[in-house]
Design a protein around this motif. Structure first.
Motif, PDB file in Angstrom:
ATOM      1  N   VAL A  89       0.837  -1.204   0.000  1.00 23.20           N
ATOM      2  CA  VAL A  89       0.000   0.000   0.000  1.00 23.20           C
ATOM      3  C   VAL A  89       0.875   1.259   0.000  1.00 23.20           C
ATOM      4  O   VAL A  89       0.593   2.222  -0.719  1.00 23.20           O
ATOM      5  CB  VAL A  89      -0.975  -0.010   1.200  1.00 23.20           C
ATOM      6  CG1 VAL A  89      -1.667   1.335   1.351  1.00 23.20           C
ATOM      7  CG2 VAL A  89      -1.995  -1.126   1.024  1.00 23.20           C
ATOM      8  N   ALA A  90       1.959   1.248   0.772  1.00 20.96           N
ATOM      9  CA  ALA A  90       2.878   2.395   0.794  1.00 20.96           C
ATOM     10  C   ALA A  90       3.469   2.635  -0.592  1.00 20.96           C
ATOM     11  O   ALA A  90       3.538   3.776  -1.062  1.00 20.96           O
ATOM     12  CB  ALA A  90       3.985   2.167   1.818  1.00 20.96           C
ATOM     13  N   LEU A  92       2.246   1.619  -3.615  1.00 22.12           N
ATOM     14  CA  LEU A  92       1.226   2.044  -4.579  1.00 22.12           C
ATOM     15  C   LEU A  92       0.749   3.467  -4.318  1.00 22.12           C
ATOM     16  O   LEU A  92       0.460   4.217  -5.254  1.00 22.12           O
ATOM     17  CB  LEU A  92       0.057   1.060  -4.570  1.00 22.12           C
ATOM     18  CG  LEU A  92       0.395  -0.358  -5.042  1.00 22.12           C
ATOM     19  CD1 LEU A  92      -0.817  -1.278  -4.917  1.00 22.12           C
ATOM     20  CD2 LEU A  92       0.956  -0.365  -6.456  1.00 22.12           C
ATOM     21  N   THR A  93       0.688   3.853  -3.059  1.00 17.98           N
ATOM     22  CA  THR A  93       0.294   5.223  -2.721  1.00 17.98           C
ATOM     23  C   THR A  93       1.350   6.211  -3.209  1.00 17.98           C
ATOM     24  O   THR A  93       1.014   7.253  -3.793  1.00 17.98           O
ATOM     25  CB  THR A  93       0.090   5.366  -1.199  1.00 17.98           C
ATOM     26  OG1 THR A  93      -0.925   4.454  -0.787  1.00 17.98           O
ATOM     27  CG2 THR A  93      -0.297   6.786  -0.829  1.00 17.98           C
ATOM     28  N   SER A  94       2.607   5.889  -2.991  1.00 21.83           N
ATOM     29  CA  SER A  94       3.683   6.756  -3.488  1.00 21.83           C
ATOM     30  C   SER A  94       3.651   6.829  -5.007  1.00 21.83           C
ATOM     31  O   SER A  94       3.811   7.905  -5.585  1.00 21.83           O
ATOM     32  CB  SER A  94       5.046   6.250  -3.014  1.00 21.83           C
ATOM     33  OG  SER A  94       5.159   6.352  -1.617  1.00 21.83           O
ATOM     34  N   ALA A  96       1.062   6.448  -7.030  1.00 22.68           N
ATOM     35  CA  ALA A  96      -0.085   7.226  -7.488  1.00 22.68           C
ATOM     36  C   ALA A  96       0.074   8.706  -7.174  1.00 22.68           C
ATOM     37  O   ALA A  96      -0.374   9.565  -7.948  1.00 22.68           O
ATOM     38  CB  ALA A  96      -1.367   6.688  -6.852  1.00 22.68           C
ATOM     39  N   SER A  97       0.705   9.028  -6.070  1.00 26.10           N
ATOM     40  CA  SER A  97       0.836  10.427  -5.651  1.00 26.10           C
ATOM     41  C   SER A  97       1.688  11.250  -6.604  1.00 26.10           C
ATOM     42  O   SER A  97       1.401  12.424  -6.836  1.00 26.10           O
ATOM     43  CB  SER A  97       1.441  10.508  -4.245  1.00 26.10           C
ATOM     44  OG  SER A  97       0.587   9.912  -3.308  1.00 26.10           O
ATOM     45  N   ALA A 124       4.938  12.378  -1.773  1.00 25.16           N
ATOM     46  CA  ALA A 124       4.537  11.037  -2.220  1.00 25.16           C
ATOM     47  C   ALA A 124       5.054   9.978  -1.250  1.00 25.16           C
ATOM     48  O   ALA A 124       4.320   9.059  -0.870  1.00 25.16           O
ATOM     49  CB  ALA A 124       5.054  10.770  -3.629  1.00 25.16           C
ATOM     50  N   PHE A 127       3.086  10.372   2.139  1.00 27.69           N
ATOM     51  CA  PHE A 127       1.733   9.799   2.041  1.00 27.69           C
ATOM     52  C   PHE A 127       1.789   8.279   2.073  1.00 27.69           C
ATOM     53  O   PHE A 127       0.999   7.623   2.752  1.00 27.69           O
ATOM     54  CB  PHE A 127       1.023  10.252   0.752  1.00 27.69           C
ATOM     55  CG  PHE A 127       0.783  11.723   0.636  1.00 27.69           C
ATOM     56  CD1 PHE A 127       0.721  12.557   1.749  1.00 27.69           C
ATOM     57  CD2 PHE A 127       0.604  12.297  -0.615  1.00 27.69           C
ATOM     58  CE1 PHE A 127       0.494  13.916   1.632  1.00 27.69           C
ATOM     59  CE2 PHE A 127       0.375  13.659  -0.750  1.00 27.69           C
ATOM     60  CZ  PHE A 127       0.322  14.468   0.372  1.00 27.69           C
ATOM     61  N   GLY A 128       2.721   7.706   1.308  1.00 31.19           N
ATOM     62  CA  GLY A 128       2.851   6.246   1.265  1.00 31.19           C
ATOM     63  C   GLY A 128       3.212   5.657   2.610  1.00 31.19           C
ATOM     64  O   GLY A 128       2.595   4.679   3.057  1.00 31.19           O
ATOM     65  N   LEU A 131       0.231   6.017   5.117  1.00 33.76           N
ATOM     66  CA  LEU A 131      -0.851   5.079   4.829  1.00 33.76           C
ATOM     67  C   LEU A 131      -0.409   3.647   5.126  1.00 33.76           C
ATOM     68  O   LEU A 131      -1.201   2.833   5.606  1.00 33.76           O
ATOM     69  CB  LEU A 131      -1.334   5.215   3.383  1.00 33.76           C
ATOM     70  CG  LEU A 131      -2.625   4.478   3.069  1.00 33.76           C
ATOM     71  CD1 LEU A 131      -3.769   4.882   4.000  1.00 33.76           C
ATOM     72  CD2 LEU A 131      -3.022   4.697   1.625  1.00 33.76           C
TER      73      LEU A 131
END
Length: 187
Positions: A89-90, A92-94, A96-97, A124, A127-128, A131
């Protein structure tokens, strides 16, 4: 449902953001420093496209979460499935950010500034990592073996798109107009 205390790993995940930021920043320049080695380019940014800039988080995030688990997992009684679910998740969040923040500010304001691009990498990663901490604590994990398969597929995808990128704006080098890795003979 809250999972067991996560104070020490949480601190290191948050501290890691600055370390990952420095590593990601250095990674940005390694392809050029290493004489544009095509093998290095498989995993490091080879041009100024948004897609290639996502590579600045690819290896640092995967390796940080993996090494942390390997060296601190038993000491902190970290659940392997939760940890690697959070790592995915970290990552994929990075991922996408970076394009979301980049296209938002360049499209909304019609400008592009180097210092904002640098901050995008920092945000990014932040956020990753944040999350990832949340996912570790509160979400139902998936089997770590599936996460490792997804990691391998993501790395393979980046390798393929280095040499065979789709011809869409995400993959276009904004300075040269080219896509992917450019052999010396074409420069």
């Amino acid at each position: 449902m809250q999972h067991k205390s996560f104070s020490q790993p949480k601190i290191w995940i948050l501290v890691s953001t600055s370390i990952l930021f420095i590593i990601g920043s250095v990674i940005h320049f390694l392809y050029d420093i290493l004489w544009e080695n095509p093998l290095v380019g498989l995993l490091l940014p080879v041009n100024e496209s948004v897609w290639e800039h996502i590579k600045m988080v690819l290896l640092p995030v995967i390796l940080w979460w993996s090494f942390y688990y390997h060296f601190q997992g038993k000491q902190h009684q970290i659940d392997k499935n939760r940890w690697f679910t959070a790592a995915l998740v970290a990552l994929l969040t990075s991922f996408a950010s970076i394009p979301l923040l980049y296209y938002f500010y360049t499209g909304a304001f019609g400008i592009q500034l180097l210092w904002v691009d640098i901050l995008i990498l920092l945000f990014a990663l932040l956020f990753g990592q944040l999350l990832g901490v949340h996912i570790y604590r509160y979400c139902k994990p998936i089997n770590f073996k599936y996460v490792l398969i997804v990691f391998a597929l993501i790395v393979l995808l980046f390798m393929i798109f280095t040499y065979f990128p789709p011809h869409i704006p995400l993959f276009q080098d904004k300075t040269t107009g080219c896509y992917g890795i450019i052999p010396h003979t074409l420069k």
